[in-house]
Design an enzyme around this catalytic site. Sequence first.
Site, PDB file in Angstrom:
ATOM      1  N   VAL A  67     -49.907-120.813 -31.093  1.00  0.00           N
ATOM      2  CA  VAL A  67     -48.556-120.293 -30.863  1.00  0.00           C
ATOM      3  C   VAL A  67     -47.964-119.745 -32.167  1.00  0.00           C
ATOM      4  O   VAL A  67     -46.807-119.369 -32.202  1.00  0.00           O
ATOM      5  CB  VAL A  67     -47.614-121.364 -30.256  1.00  0.00           C
ATOM      6  CG1 VAL A  67     -48.034-121.696 -28.836  1.00  0.00           C
ATOM      7  CG2 VAL A  67     -47.555-122.631 -31.103  1.00  0.00           C
ATOM      8  N   HIS A  68     -48.754-119.713 -33.229  1.00  0.00           N
ATOM      9  CA  HIS A  68     -48.280-119.212 -34.525  1.00  0.00           C
ATOM     10  C   HIS A  68     -49.049-117.937 -34.873  1.00  0.00           C
ATOM     11  O   HIS A  68     -50.262-117.983 -35.112  1.00  0.00           O
ATOM     12  CB  HIS A  68     -48.490-120.270 -35.619  1.00  0.00           C
ATOM     13  CG  HIS A  68     -47.705-121.527 -35.380  1.00  0.00           C
ATOM     14  ND1 HIS A  68     -47.979-122.711 -36.025  1.00  0.00           N
ATOM     15  CD2 HIS A  68     -46.638-121.785 -34.583  1.00  0.00           C
ATOM     16  CE1 HIS A  68     -47.113-123.635 -35.628  1.00  0.00           C
ATOM     17  NE2 HIS A  68     -46.301-123.098 -34.743  1.00  0.00           N
ATOM     18  N   LEU A  69     -48.345-116.828 -34.923  1.00  0.00           N
ATOM     19  CA  LEU A  69     -48.962-115.509 -35.113  1.00  0.00           C
ATOM     20  C   LEU A  69     -48.257-114.841 -36.284  1.00  0.00           C
ATOM     21  O   LEU A  69     -47.027-114.738 -36.279  1.00  0.00           O
ATOM     22  CB  LEU A  69     -48.757-114.646 -33.860  1.00  0.00           C
ATOM     23  CG  LEU A  69     -48.750-115.370 -32.507  1.00  0.00           C
ATOM     24  CD1 LEU A  69     -48.134-114.493 -31.428  1.00  0.00           C
ATOM     25  CD2 LEU A  69     -50.171-115.738 -32.121  1.00  0.00           C
TER      26      LEU A  69
END
Length: 474
Positions: free
Chosen positions: A410-412
């Site tokens: 969920v971390h981009l």
Amino acid sequence: MSGLHCEVLVVGSGAGGAVTAGRLAEAGRDVLVLEEGPWHDPDVHEPFSPAEMVAKYRHHGASAALGAPGIAFAEGRCVGGSTEINSGLYHRLPSELAAEWRRRFGILDFEDALLDAYADEVERLLVVSQLPGPPPESSAVLERGAGKLGWRATEFARVFDYPGGRAVKQTMARTLIPRAVTAGARVWPEARVVRLRRKGRRVVGADVRRRRPDGTVERCRVGAEQVVVCGGAIQTPALLQRSGFRAGVGTGLKFHPTVKVAARFDHPLDHDTVPVHRVTEFAPHLTIGGSASRRGHVALAIADAASDDLADALARWEETFVYYAAIRSEGAGRVRVVPGLADPVVTYRLTEGDMSRLARGLVHLGEVLLAAGATHLYPSISGGPVARTRADLGTWWDAFTRARANLMTVHLTSTLRMGEDPALAAADSHGRVHGTENLTVNDASLLPDAPGVNPQAAIMMLALRNADALLTRI
Ligand SMILES: Cc1cc2nc3c(=O)[nH]c(=O)nc-3n(C[C@H](O)[C@H](O)[C@H](O)COP(=O)(O)OP(=O)(O)OC[C@H]3O[C@@H](n4cnc5c(N)ncnc54)[C@H](O)[C@@H]3O)c2cc1C
């Protein structure tokens, strides 16, 4: 095609966009925010419910980076962006990482004192707090397991307020978007910026598709003196590529690739909240924590593993919770637009080192959960063996292959890195795209690398700093 004009056009209303709009509107600028997603009352949808995924996630939560293995990812698509759907865990950018980025990418105005002052300000704008009481059992599990193994575990702060004892996440739709509107900013939901319009080194406006309240779609053109793109690390490079910007745009995508384990205990756990404890023994390269664990999440996590007792496992979902191990990755990915497709193609390549770190993360996750009293562990490996003892964890090393690993993130970040050298970075130290006079990026894309901690705090801190730099230029 109708047209209108504004002084500053902000594309996207998430962590970067809401900060930018609020800062510029409060400085008296004429700000228009265009947000592709809908505007929902933040109290309407139950957090992490299927209804919330349909309403606020891009593609209802089903996005993936192609690769071996592919990696599922999630982005918010609503007013407030991903801050509406995230867990609200808050961690400042580690100072040693900021120092490394400053050196490697030649970033100006990136000293600790300045960054700390902006982080302080973010924490004044939101409420950043610890839990008011003891942690829920799903969180205490991590602390207990780590304690038994002699590993470090910490309770993380969250952007939560507790009016009347009710936990309320400080999303952008509850905080900075209303502030921006009070200061005069206009916010258009369901308005997708299709393309930026250019004239030489200047961007002069945008082509927009806007859904009217009656469901019909209007195409319009918005003129602007300044454009600030805050669509997130996937959509920002996609919009810039659609508008003809290529150099350094969309390369260097970074994830925190994540493996999961569904852990069953011999007693029910709370499923309303996300654990606030993290095992930080192996940080920043490997972090262990807990995930959203509604019934659907638990069912999906259990279904990954080979289980001769699947029906029984599903029936006992209330005793089961999903935990994760996330790594900082040596590998990288890419965002590419394809003519004729509305969405970009995303790819990500994990190195052998990444795969081995993920396997190690999975085993450490298993160790801490068994130490905390878990009786059954279902790993995110297709057909993976269920572990009941520490010895069983050894079987996960061989089972965790590129063909069988199920990964998500969920971390981009990092698709338009910032820095003074155009050979290394697509934007300058304050987010202005190299080679342009008035196009700024102000979101997760700017982080030169994955931070190893939850990124929202760093994104908001940088967005405030960059909005102030923009105010000195206009
Ligand atoms: C499920 C989940 C849990 C997470 N948990 C945490 C956590 O606990 N702590 C943490 O720090 N971080 C967490 N994150 C990550 C964090 O939320 C993001 O890193 C952060 O919100 C990114 O900010 P951004 O401004 O770059 O993009 P976003 O907040 O994603 O906002 C981008 C917005 O731009 C809009 N947009 C995009 N393209 C266009 C266009 N062409 N026209 C108009 N609008 C457009 C999008 O619809 C979206 O609303 C989580 C993320 C998710 C998805």
